[in-house]
Design an enzyme around this catalytic site. Structure first.
Site, PDB file in Angstrom:
ATOM      1  N   ALA A 245       0.824  -1.212   0.000  1.00  0.00           N
ATOM      2  CA  ALA A 245       0.000   0.000   0.000  1.00  0.00           C
ATOM      3  C   ALA A 245       0.866   1.275   0.000  1.00  0.00           C
ATOM      4  CB  ALA A 245      -0.894  -0.001   1.244  1.00  0.00           C
ATOM      5  N   PRO A 246       0.439   2.318  -0.696  1.00  0.00           N
ATOM      6  CA  PRO A 246      -0.811   2.458  -1.448  1.00  0.00           C
ATOM      7  C   PRO A 246      -0.812   1.832  -2.844  1.00  0.00           C
ATOM      8  CG  PRO A 246       0.405   4.525  -1.482  1.00  0.00           C
ATOM      9  CD  PRO A 246       1.190   3.593  -0.604  1.00  0.00           C
ATOM     10  N   LYS A 329      15.837  -0.578   4.523  1.00  0.00           N
ATOM     11  CA  LYS A 329      15.918   0.762   5.115  1.00  0.00           C
ATOM     12  C   LYS A 329      17.156   0.812   6.010  1.00  0.00           C
ATOM     13  CE  LYS A 329      11.809   0.832   3.345  1.00  0.00           C
ATOM     14  NZ  LYS A 329      11.491   1.415   2.059  1.00  0.00           N
TER      15      LYS A 329
HETATM   16  N1  SAM Z   1       5.786   0.104  -2.132  1.00  0.00           N
HETATM   17  C1  SAM Z   1       4.645   0.888  -1.682  1.00  0.00           C
HETATM   18  C2  SAM Z   1       4.218   1.784  -2.807  1.00  0.00           C
HETATM   19  O1  SAM Z   1       4.925   1.847  -3.819  1.00  0.00           O
HETATM   20  O2  SAM Z   1       3.180   2.413  -2.714  1.00  0.00           O
HETATM   21  C3  SAM Z   1       4.961   1.676  -0.443  1.00  0.00           C
HETATM   22  C4  SAM Z   1       5.191   0.798   0.751  1.00  0.00           C
HETATM   23  S1  SAM Z   1       5.325   1.641   2.250  1.00  0.00           S
HETATM   24  C5  SAM Z   1       6.938   2.263   2.194  1.00  0.00           C
HETATM   25  C6  SAM Z   1       5.444   0.382   3.404  1.00  0.00           C
HETATM   26  C7  SAM Z   1       4.164  -0.427   3.579  1.00  0.00           C
HETATM   27  O3  SAM Z   1       4.489  -1.588   4.310  1.00  0.00           O
HETATM   28  C8  SAM Z   1       3.065   0.296   4.361  1.00  0.00           C
HETATM   29  O4  SAM Z   1       1.922   0.405   3.553  1.00  0.00           O
HETATM   30  C9  SAM Z   1       2.798  -0.629   5.553  1.00  0.00           C
HETATM   31  O5  SAM Z   1       1.420  -0.743   5.848  1.00  0.00           O
HETATM   32  C10 SAM Z   1       3.346  -1.943   5.046  1.00  0.00           C
HETATM   33  N2  SAM Z   1       3.744  -2.877   6.102  1.00  0.00           N
HETATM   34  C11 SAM Z   1       4.490  -2.686   7.200  1.00  0.00           C
HETATM   35  N3  SAM Z   1       4.634  -3.822   7.890  1.00  0.00           N
HETATM   36  C12 SAM Z   1       3.966  -4.774   7.196  1.00  0.00           C
HETATM   37  C13 SAM Z   1       3.742  -6.166   7.379  1.00  0.00           C
HETATM   38  N4  SAM Z   1       4.263  -6.817   8.426  1.00  0.00           N
HETATM   39  N5  SAM Z   1       2.994  -6.814   6.467  1.00  0.00           N
HETATM   40  C14 SAM Z   1       2.474  -6.185   5.395  1.00  0.00           C
HETATM   41  N6  SAM Z   1       2.659  -4.871   5.169  1.00  0.00           N
HETATM   42  C15 SAM Z   1       3.388  -4.171   6.062  1.00  0.00           C
END
Ligand code: SAM
Length: 379
Positions: A245-246, A329
């Site tokens: 997400a998104p 990261k």
């Molecule tokens: N790649 C995405 C984009 O291009 O729109 C952005 C990703 S954002 C940096 C990181 C995402 O990782 C967040 O939406 C968060 O909800 C999700 N996230 C964090 N921990 C997670 C988990 N254990 N399982 C699934 N999603 C996770």
């Protein structure tokens, strides 16, 4: 050649310097690196420079925090004294003289320049650091580019683009302005030279993509897969996007026709949320595995880098995916050590599984305090 000049993200000069020290060790030498913090590039002076060994060393120890590099000479003062640099003095003549001398210096096969009377280049790259100070010099670079390219063409140093007899992949000639009166000059060539000036791809934010993160995956695909991208990521393939997400990464994959399982508790936004190629699962990406193997797993979850490294290694080792592109990261101080630790986690896990693979980590232009990686099963 007396220096190796490497562009990096401003603030990552120590990491770029560490990269060059590792390449130098692979080339059987050592380097002294001038790497002032925040400058956006580093200048390494090797104890010895062997034009055959350095390209091989770059292949054996590919730099992670370097966006683009060239072998060359400098820094060179363009004027005998500072007063001469005021106003708009003629920079073309001193630059042309420097480049003419450099052409004779770089007739060395290892750096992509064949034995000829003098080197012929495919393009002239007028460069600055990717910093605010650097941006102030970009007008100067633009003003000088045309007259300098004219001089090089007249000298036969620059290939005419419509010259059918010229090999398509010629080395690039670099002129990097440190300030208005000082330059480093040099040469780069594929495969170790960046395909983009200063290592910066010109990517537009696509309309319809829900986040700027989309550019990270777009750049990773170009940087890691290059001309093979169309074969390796194509319609009919399946992918899982962890931390989707998104939806910026999912959007990139769907554009290429892949069917995507987007895993995130957060909502997808825009057109990907409705796309028939996308299945959104609100589950934990750190434990999810697909019922059947997929072609690609991509992961942009913000978590401890070593945990993500272990996750991607597991996906490949257990055969859940054939390839993965992921982001690590690195907000910590010892980010070079952390990158090495993550690389070892992946390499060790895949070595234990006896899987032949290609692993590459790079801080891409669109990466901030992070690096992007790829693991591909080979053989
Ligand atoms: N790649 C995405 C984009 O291009 O729109 C952005 C990703 S954002 C940096 C990181 C995402 O990782 C967040 O939406 C968060 O909800 C999700 N996230 C964090 N921990 C997670 C988990 N254990 N399982 C699934 N999603 C996770």
């Amino acid at each position: 050649m007396s220096v190796v000049v490497a562009h990096c993200r401003a603030g990552f000069e120590p990491e770029a310097a560490a990269d060059l020290a590792a390449v130098a060790a692979a080339a059987g030498t050592t380097v002294e690196v001038d790497a002032p913090p925040g400058r956006g590039y580093v200048v390494a002076t090797p104890r010895t420079f062997d034009a055959q060994r350095w390209p091989r060393a770059l292949d054996a120890a590919p730099p992670v925090f370097v966006r683009s590099l060239f072998f060359g000479t400098g820094p060179h003062a363009l004027f005998a004294d500072d007063t001469a640099a005021r106003g708009r003095p003629d920079r073309v003549a001193p630059l042309a003289a420097l480049l003419a001398a450099f052409r004779r210096d770089c007739r060395q096969p290892g750096i992509g320049v064949r034995h000829r009377a003098a080197a012929v280049f495919g393009e002239l790259r007028m460069e600055t650091a990717d910093t605010n100070d650097g941006k102030e010099l970009s007008g100067l670079c633009r003003r000088l580019e045309l007259p300098l390219a004219g001089e090089l063409l007249a000298d036969g140093a620059l290939a005419e683009h419509d010259d059918a007899d010229t090999p398509t992949v010629l080395p690039a000639l670099h002129v990097l302005f440190a300030h208005g009166a000082e330059v480093c000059i040099g040469v780069s060539a594929p495969p170790w030279g960046s395909r983009w000036a200063m290592g910066i791809p010109r990517l537009r934010m696509p309309r319809g993509a829900p986040s700027r993160s989309t550019l990270k995956l777009a750049e990773a695909i170009q940087a890691f897969l290059g001309d093979q991208a169309g074969d390796l990521l194509r319609g009919g393939m399946k992918a899982v996007d962890l931390g989707a997400a998104p939806g910026g990464w999912t959007w990139q994959l769907v554009q290429r026709g892949l069917r995507v399982t987007a895993v995130d508790n957060g909502p997808l936004k825009g057109e990907v949320a409705e796309d028939p190629l996308v299945t959104h699962l609100r589950v934990d990406g750190l434990t999810y595995v697909p019922r059947r193997p997929v072609d690609w797993m991509v992961c942009d979850i913000v978590d401890q880098p070593s945990r993500i490294a272990a996750l991607v290694a597991r996906w490949i080792a257990e055969g859940h995916a054939r390839g993965t592109i992921f982001n690590l990261k690195l907000p910590m101080k010892k980010r070079y050590d952390e990158m090495l630790r993550c690389r070892a986690i992946i390499d060790d896990a895949l070595a234990r599984s006896r899987l032949r693979h290609r692993l590459q980590l790079r801080q891409l232009y669109h990466d901030r305090e992070e690096v992007t990686g790829i693991v591909l099963r080979t053989g």
